[in-house]
Design an enzyme around this catalytic site. Sequence first.
Site, short mmCIF file in Angstrom:
data_model
loop_
_atom_site.label_atom_id
_atom_site.label_comp_id
_atom_site.label_asym_id
_atom_site.label_seq_id
_atom_site.Cartn_x
_atom_site.Cartn_y
_atom_site.Cartn_z
N LYS A 150 0.22 -14.01 -35.58
CA LYS A 150 0.44 -12.45 -35.58
C LYS A 150 1.64 -11.72 -35.97
CE LYS A 150 -2.86 -11.60 -31.84
NZ LYS A 150 -3.26 -10.69 -30.40
N LYS A 171 -11.16 -16.00 -38.78
CA LYS A 171 -11.81 -15.70 -37.65
C LYS A 171 -12.27 -14.30 -37.64
CE LYS A 171 -9.09 -14.82 -34.21
NZ LYS A 171 -8.29 -15.07 -33.07
N LYS A 205 -10.40 -8.23 -34.12
CA LYS A 205 -10.22 -6.94 -34.27
C LYS A 205 -9.12 -6.16 -35.26
CE LYS A 205 -10.89 -6.94 -29.14
NZ LYS A 205 -10.15 -7.22 -27.83
P1 TYM Z 1 -8.77 -11.52 -27.21
O1 TYM Z 1 -8.80 -9.92 -26.37
O2 TYM Z 1 -8.39 -11.81 -28.22
O3 TYM Z 1 -10.44 -11.99 -26.97
C1 TYM Z 1 -11.31 -12.07 -25.73
C2 TYM Z 1 -12.23 -13.28 -25.70
O4 TYM Z 1 -12.80 -13.02 -26.94
C3 TYM Z 1 -12.87 -14.46 -27.60
N1 TYM Z 1 -12.94 -14.35 -29.13
C4 TYM Z 1 -13.79 -15.06 -29.89
N2 TYM Z 1 -14.47 -15.73 -29.72
C5 TYM Z 1 -15.32 -16.49 -30.76
N3 TYM Z 1 -15.03 -16.09 -32.04
C6 TYM Z 1 -14.22 -14.95 -32.33
N4 TYM Z 1 -14.10 -14.63 -33.61
C7 TYM Z 1 -13.51 -14.58 -31.10
N5 TYM Z 1 -12.56 -13.56 -31.05
C8 TYM Z 1 -12.31 -13.74 -29.78
C9 TYM Z 1 -11.53 -14.91 -27.27
O5 TYM Z 1 -11.28 -16.61 -27.27
C10 TYM Z 1 -11.45 -14.59 -25.95
O6 TYM Z 1 -11.97 -15.37 -24.90
N6 TYM Z 1 -5.22 -13.79 -24.93
C11 TYM Z 1 -6.29 -13.60 -24.84
C12 TYM Z 1 -6.65 -12.77 -23.42
C13 TYM Z 1 -6.07 -13.17 -22.16
C14 TYM Z 1 -6.64 -14.50 -21.40
C15 TYM Z 1 -5.84 -14.34 -20.09
C16 TYM Z 1 -7.68 -15.24 -21.72
C17 TYM Z 1 -4.81 -12.93 -21.40
N7 TYM Z 1 -4.95 -13.67 -20.41
C18 TYM Z 1 -6.07 -15.63 -19.48
C19 TYM Z 1 -8.11 -15.99 -20.72
C20 TYM Z 1 -7.14 -16.27 -19.55
C21 TYM Z 1 -6.75 -12.69 -25.62
O7 TYM Z 1 -6.21 -12.27 -26.50
O8 TYM Z 1 -8.28 -12.61 -25.89
#
Ligand code: TYM
Length: 332
Positions: A111, A194, A197
Site C-alpha cells: 500500500k 488480488k 477496491k
Molecule cells: P478489507 O476491507 O480489505 O476486506 C474485508 C474482507 O474481505 C476479504 N477480501 C477478500 N477475500 C478474498 N479475495 C479477495 N480478493 C478479497 N479482498 C478482500 C478480506 O480478507 C477481509 O476479510 N484489515 C481488514 C479489516 C479489518 C479486520 C479487523 C479484519 C480491520 N480490523 C479485524 C478482521 C479482524 C481489511 O482491510 O479488510
Amino acid sequence: MSRIFSGVQPTGDLHLGNYLGALRNWVALQHDYECIYCIVDMHAITMWQEPESLVPSTREVTAGLIASGLDPKNNVIFNQSAVPAHAELAWIFNCVARLGWLNRMTQFKDKAGKNRENASVGLYAYPNLMAADILLYKATHVPVGEDQKQHLELCRDIAQKFNSDYGVELFPLTEPLIFGEATRVMSLRDGSKKMSKSDPSENSRINMTDGPDEIARKIKKAKSDPDLLPGEAKGLEGRPEAANLMGIYAALSDKTLGEVCSEFEGQQFSAFKDALTEVAVAVLGPIGDEMARLVADPGYLDGALKDGAERAKAIAEPILAEVYDTVGFLRP
Ligand code: TYM
C-alpha cells in the site's frame, strides 16, 4: 467460549472478493457463534478519504452486510470510531508490538508503494489497531480472506507478548477462519493480482451493486486463455485466470472446484462464462437490490449501528478496564 470478530473497510465498493472471502462466511457462522462485525472507518483513514464520502460509504457497507444476510439483531454490527476503546487498546499495542514485526508486513509495503517516507504512520501501525479490534472482545476466531493471514499472525504475537510481559492469561491466541472455494479472489483482468477496491480498472472486479448487464459485460471481458476447460482441478495449474473463474463459480454455486471441473470438462470459455454470469446474477442481484433499498433508509442503518455500538461497548469496556489494571494505569 467462542466469539467471532471481523471487519471490513468502508472504502470504495464492496466486491465479489469481499463477498466470497468474508461476508458469505460471516453469514454462515452467525448461527453457531456470538458474532461481532465492524465497519472499520478508523482503518479507512490510514489512506486519504474524502470526509463527505466516508459517511455514505459507511452506510453502504453496513447495508452490504445486512443485505448479504447478517441480522443486526443477532449480530453486533457497528462502526469502529463509535467505540473509542479500539483506539485506546491500539495505543497499548503500539507499545507491545516491535518495529521489526511491523517491518515485515507485506500489506504495508504494497500500500505504501515506492514513496514509503510519505505513507501515514497510521498505515504503518494499522496491524496493531487490527489486533486491538480483535482482542478488545477476546475474540477466539476471525473469519477473513487469505490476504489478512499475516495480520492475524501478528495479532497472536501481540497477545502472546502482552500475556508473557505482564504474566497474565488475558488474551486468547485467536484463530483465523479462512474457508470456502474462493479465499483469494483474483482480478478479472490479471489472474496474478488480488481483486481489490483500489484497482484503477473497474473491469477488474464485480461489485456487489453491479446490475445484470454490468456483471455480464465484466465476465465477458474477463481474461481467459485459449485452452479448453480441464476435467480435474489439477489441470488448472499454471492457468491462473481459469482457476480464478472456476473457483468463483464453485463458491457461488456451493460446489467444490473438482465438481465444477467435471461439469465443464472440455468446454470453451464462452459457454462457461455464460453459466458463470447466470450464477453471479442469481446470487448478487437480490443482494444489490436489497442494498439499494437499505441505503435509501439511512435512519434505519444509523439506528442499527447505534444499537450495535452500544452492545459492542458493553463487551469492550470491562475488557479494556482489565487491560488498564494489568498495565498499571490508575483509574481514579
Ligand atoms: P478489507 O476491507 O480489505 O476486506 C474485508 C474482507 O474481505 C476479504 N477480501 C477478500 N477475500 C478474498 N479475495 C479477495 N480478493 C478479497 N479482498 C478482500 C478480506 O480478507 C477481509 O476479510 N484489515 C481488514 C479489516 C479489518 C479486520 C479487523 C479484519 C480491520 N480490523 C479485524 C478482521 C479482524 C481489511 O482491510 O479488510
